[in-house]
Structure formats: structure tokens, C-alpha cells
Design an enzyme around this catalytic site. Structure first.
Site, PDB file in Angstrom:
ATOM      1  N   SER A  48       0.860  -1.176   0.000  1.00  0.00           N
ATOM      2  CA  SER A  48       0.000   0.000   0.000  1.00  0.00           C
ATOM      3  C   SER A  48       0.896   1.225   0.000  1.00  0.00           C
ATOM      4  O   SER A  48       2.114   1.112   0.060  1.00  0.00           O
ATOM      5  CB  SER A  48      -0.863  -0.005   1.248  1.00  0.00           C
ATOM      6  OG  SER A  48      -0.020   0.045   2.384  1.00  0.00           O
ATOM      7  N   LYS A  49       0.264   2.376  -0.042  1.00  0.00           N
ATOM      8  CA  LYS A  49       1.040   3.623  -0.103  1.00  0.00           C
ATOM      9  C   LYS A  49       2.077   3.707   1.004  1.00  0.00           C
ATOM     10  O   LYS A  49       3.190   4.147   0.794  1.00  0.00           O
ATOM     11  CB  LYS A  49       0.097   4.814   0.015  1.00  0.00           C
ATOM     12  CG  LYS A  49      -0.088   5.479  -1.318  1.00  0.00           C
ATOM     13  CD  LYS A  49      -0.491   6.918  -1.205  1.00  0.00           C
ATOM     14  CE  LYS A  49      -0.767   7.403  -2.613  1.00  0.00           C
ATOM     15  NZ  LYS A  49      -2.113   7.836  -2.839  1.00  0.00           N
ATOM     16  N   ARG A  50       1.675   3.300   2.182  1.00  0.00           N
ATOM     17  CA  ARG A  50       2.626   3.396   3.293  1.00  0.00           C
ATOM     18  C   ARG A  50       3.612   2.230   3.323  1.00  0.00           C
ATOM     19  O   ARG A  50       4.547   2.221   4.089  1.00  0.00           O
ATOM     20  CB  ARG A  50       1.868   3.497   4.624  1.00  0.00           C
ATOM     21  CG  ARG A  50       1.812   4.943   5.093  1.00  0.00           C
ATOM     22  CD  ARG A  50       1.361   5.066   6.513  1.00  0.00           C
ATOM     23  NE  ARG A  50      -0.082   5.225   6.561  1.00  0.00           N
ATOM     24  CZ  ARG A  50      -0.854   4.559   7.405  1.00  0.00           C
ATOM     25  NH1 ARG A  50      -0.346   3.690   8.255  1.00  0.00           N
ATOM     26  NH2 ARG A  50      -2.153   4.770   7.407  1.00  0.00           N
ATOM     27  N   ARG A  51       3.340   1.235   2.495  1.00  0.00           N
ATOM     28  CA  ARG A  51       4.218   0.062   2.496  1.00  0.00           C
ATOM     29  C   ARG A  51       4.725  -0.220   1.086  1.00  0.00           C
ATOM     30  O   ARG A  51       4.320  -1.171   0.443  1.00  0.00           O
ATOM     31  CB  ARG A  51       3.458  -1.148   3.035  1.00  0.00           C
ATOM     32  CG  ARG A  51       2.919  -0.898   4.420  1.00  0.00           C
ATOM     33  CD  ARG A  51       2.279  -2.124   4.970  1.00  0.00           C
ATOM     34  NE  ARG A  51       1.144  -2.585   4.179  1.00  0.00           N
ATOM     35  CZ  ARG A  51       0.324  -3.524   4.587  1.00  0.00           C
ATOM     36  NH1 ARG A  51       0.513  -4.112   5.738  1.00  0.00           N
ATOM     37  NH2 ARG A  51      -0.703  -3.895   3.839  1.00  0.00           N
TER      38      ARG A  51
END
Ligand code: GLU
Length: 467
Positions: free
Chosen positions: A238-241
Site C-alpha cells: 500500500s502507499k505506506r508500504r
């Protein structure tokens, strides 16, 4: 083996991320390993979602990583007449047919099939109708209705699909634009692609594409499907990962070689070696050693590799990479040589170029305010005479070499009986604003006499003002 030709064929509908870039990397490595050709092809038949800025971003990302292409970029949108010619060949052979089924009707029939518990595939209504071209007609491929389509995947091993699972897929939409599965086959045939290396999400497309190759009487390329990359908890990135545009890694201060090394290990191994030079990757890369299980995104490992490459990069090159980050902080460097000397004092202490630029602030700007705790301890009145003495001796020095500076402080410790830290910390605070920094002698030598004396005067003012 005949000349190896691979391709990277992104759709310019968004930024290039880790997954897509790894596909590019593997194709590039395989081509380079075999002394072959790496092609860049832009799959932009979806006119609504394709954007010129993404084409530029894809090119910039590949260039940043050093994944240079030998042919292209080719644009599918410029090859429409070629696709039509190949559509016509299939129509002429009776292996494709026009279909004027209304999309709304198709949807109703699809739902009915689902309700009956059948596969929601096209029911073949127009197969034998012998329709001619019409303004609302798509072209469908006559897919084999029995038997199986098999191939030996170079990444996954033998794969087989029951042809009954497949339906007569649309190969040209009513607006005359070919669909992905068809355009890709025509391109791969006409561009002489020998190895199709791509993400495993394309495995369900492969039997369809193989049947089109066969219908066109073309030789099959080798297929190699790569595993996906997952987040640590097994979920999607995801965006944070990790799911950020590749150029965002550049902006966060990662080195291209670190990212290349990181990406390759997400889907390939050579024993338990973790660090690879570009030459080693080219030498060792093989499809057989692609991983069988998904890669796991691990930012800590990427940071570790980045620190490694920061340490390893020759200083002139590191300076060139660091400069934009310094400029981003509003600093002007006298020249690249200065930046290289600065980088040489920080390259073992920084995980990213962003961190490095931040740690380099005092080389470019007034280091004040002094760190409070350090100032209380080392900028007390009793320090003034020590700083005065160091200033006087530095003033008299012509040469700021490491030996000369070392000698200066050695002399002072033996003359005064003070410890090195008692002498060095006030100077360190004066020059860097902090109690922890790269080696003091390096800093003195890089800042140069004029700047060092100026900062010592400032720190003396600070001490006297406190009295
Ligand atoms: N354009 C496709 C994608 O972006 C790639 C197709 C392929 O590699 O065959 O996923």
C-alpha cells in the site's frame, strides 16, 4: 541461442511502482546477460487513461535506475494499422468473427449465467452468424473449445489451462481499437520478442495469447512469470508500504544501485549473496533462479542496502547525487569538490541522501543556535580561555592538514592537562552547533580558516554574553 529480445511494456496510466519496475529490471538483466536487446513499448491503447506525463515518468524512472533500452519507445497507439492487418488475417482464416452483441445484453446474459451457476463467459452467439463489419461490431477470436493449452513457464514450471475455461475474447473493440491480449501478441511477434518476462498476474492471459500465436502461425516466445511482492503481514503493498512511485524513492534519498539491488532480491537469488554490483547481476542473472514464493517488502533492508551503497559510492559521484538535496534545503555549494569533501565525512553515518543533506547543514550555514544541553556543559565561562587559545593557534597555522591539527590538540592536552573532549567539544559546538558530528579535524579543514575563526568568534561572544 538466437538473439535474445525482451521488452518492458508498461501502460502509461499511472506512475511506475516497485512491481512494474522489477519487471523492467528482470527483462533488462536477462537481455544484458545474453548480450541481447531490451525494448521499451508503451501500451497506450486506452486513450482515456493514458497520459503523456506518465510516459515521461516511466522513461525518467528507467533512466534513473540505469535500465537503458535499445529499441523504442514504441507506442501501440501508433501501430493501429498493423493490428488491423493482423485482425484481417484471422478473419480471412475463419479464426475470428464479427460480433454485434449489445454490451447491455451481454451483461444481462452474463448475470443469467452466473445465476445458473455457469461460468460467465461469452455464449458464442455470433460465432456462426457470418456477420460483416459494421459500425457497432467488435471482432472476437474463435477460441478452441476443447483440449488444453500448456506451456513450460520459465518462472513457474509447467502450466496448463483447460480451453473450456476460455471464451471467444474480443480482440478488436467496436471502436476499432485492439484489446490488450491481441495487441501484445502482434507486437511481440513483429518485434521478435523471444522472452516474455512479466508479473504472475498475467498468467491467465497467457493461454489466450498462446492460442492467438498459434492461430497466426507464429512461433511462441518463452514465458517467465514472476512472483508478486507482498507487505510483511502478507497483504498487498500500500502507499505506506512500498507502493510509491519509483521516483519517490529517488526523492527520499535512495541510490539507484541500492534500489536495483533491492528489487532483484525480491524475486531472484544467487545462493545467499545479498549485495551485487551491476556487473555481477548481469553475469549471474537467470530465469531459473527466480523465486517461487512472493517477495516481502522490507524497508529496513532497503535502508541497509542504501547505507551500503552510500559508503561504497566514489565521492565525486556521491557529491553529484547529494547536490540536489543540498539545493533543496536552499544551500549553495562553492563547487562539487567541496560537496565531495563534505560527503566524505558523512558517508558512513547516513542511511539516505536526505539524511546526509540534513546532517551537512553546518557546512553551509550558521550552526547556531547551539544545542542547549551541550552549550550548558561546554560553553561555560571556563571554556573561554581554552577556545581563545585554540583560536590563536589556528590563526597562526598555515596548513590545516589532519597531522597538523592533531598536533595542535595533542600539544594543548599535554600543556594544559585537560582531556581531549574538554578541548574539542566547545570547538565542535562552535563549528557544528552539536556535540556529535563527523571528525573535528575534517570539519576544520573543510570549513577553512576564515570560516572556522568566524565561528570561534561567535562562540566566544556567546560565552561572554552568558557571564
Ligand atoms: N501493459 C501490461 C501491463 O502494464 C504489460 C503486458 C505484458 O507484459 O504482456 O501490465
Amino acid at each position: 541461442m538466437a538473439e535474445v529480445r525482451t521488452r518492458f511494456s508498461p501502460s502509461p496510466t499511472g506512475s511506475l511502482h516497485l512491481g512494474g519496475t522489477r519487471t523492467a529490471l528482470f527483462n533488462w538483466l536477462f537481455a544484458r546477460h545474453h548480450g541481447g536487446v531490451f525494448i521499451l513499448r508503451i501500451e497506450d491503447t486506452d486513450r482515456e487513461r493514458s497520459e503523456e506525463r506518465y510516459v515521461r515518468e516511466i522513461e525518467e524512472s528507467l533512466k534513473w535506475l540505469g535500465l537503458t533500452w535499445d529499441e523504442g519507445p514504441f507506442f501501440q497507439s501508433e501501430r493501429l494499422p498493423l493490428y488491423r492487418e493482423y485482425i484481417q488475417r484471422l478473419l480471412d482464416k475463419g479464426m475470428a468473427y464479427y460480433c454485434d452483441c449489445d454490451p447491455a445484453d451481454l451483461e444481462v446474459r452474463r448475470k443469467e449465467a452466473l445465476a445458473r451457476g455457469d461460468k460467465p463467459k461469452y455464449d458464442g452467439r455470433c460465432r456462426e452468424r457470418g456477420l460483416k463489419a459494421g459500425p457497432h461490431s467488435a471482432v472476437r477470436f474463435k477460441t478452441a473449445q476443447d483440449g488444453a493449452t500448456r506451456w513450460h513457464d520459465r518462472g513457474k514450471g509447467p502450466i496448463s489451462f483447460d480451453n473450456r475455461e476460455l471464451d471467444d475474447l474480443v480482440i478488436q473493440r467496436a471502436d476499432g481499437i485492439p484489446t490488450y491480449n491481441f495487441a501484445v501478441v502482434v507486437d511481440d511477434i513483429t518485434m521478435g520478442v523471444t522472452h516474455v518476462i512479466r508479473g504472475e498476474d498475467h498468467i491467465p492471459n497467457t493461454p489466450r495469447q498462446i492460442l492467438i500465436y498459434q492461430a497466426l502461425g507464429a512461433a511462441l516466445p518463452e514465458f517467465a512469470h514472476m512472483t508478486v511482492t507482498l507487505a510483511k503481514d502478507g497483504g498487498k503493498l500500500s502507499k505506506r508500504r512500498g507502493a510509491i512511485p519509483i521516483l519517490a524513492y529517488r526523492d527520499r534519498g535512495y541510490l539507484p544501485q541500492a534500489l536495483v539491488n533491492y528489487m532483484v532480491r525480491l524475486g531472484w537469488a544467487h545462493g545467499d549473496q545479498e549485495i551485487f554490483s551491476r556487473e555481477e547481476l548481469i553475469k549471474y542473472f537467470s530465469l531459473e533462479h527466480m523465486s517461487k514464493s512472493p517477495g516481502v517488502y522490507d524497508e529496513e533492508k532497503l535502508l541497509w542496502l542504501n547505507s551500503h551503497y552510500i559508503k561504497e559510492t566514489p565521492l565525486p559521484e556521491l557529491a553529484r547525487l547529494l547536490l540536489p538535496f543540498l539545493e533543496g534545503l536552499g544551500f549553495k555549494a562553492p563547487d562539487l569538490d567541496y560537496v565531495a569533501r563534505v560527503a566524505g565525512t558523512l558517508n558512513t553515518r547516513s542511511k539516505t541522501l536526505v539524511e546526509m543533506a540534513d546532517a551537512a547543514r553546518f557546512y553551509f550555514a550558521d550552526p547556531r543556535p547551539y544545542e542547549e544541553k551541550g552549550a550548558r556543559k561546554f560553553l561555560a565561562p571556563e571554556n573561554a580561555p581554552r577556545v581563545e587559545e585554540i583560536k590563536k593557534r589556528l590563526e597562526a597555522m598555515a596548513d590545516f592538514s589532519e597531522e597538523a591539527l592533531n598536533q595542535l590538540f595533542q600539544d594543548l592536552t599535554s600543556e594544559t592537562g585537560l582531556k581531549m573532549v574538554q578541548l574539542a567539544q566547545p570547538v565542535r559546538l562552535a563549528l557544528t552547533g552539536k556535540t556529535v558530528s563527523p571528525g573535528l579535524f575534517d570539519i576544520i579543514s573543510i570549513l577553512g580558516k576564515e570560516e572556522v575563526l568566524k565561528r570561534l568568534n561567535l562562540v566566544l561572544d556567546f560565552i561572554y554574553k552568558k557571564q
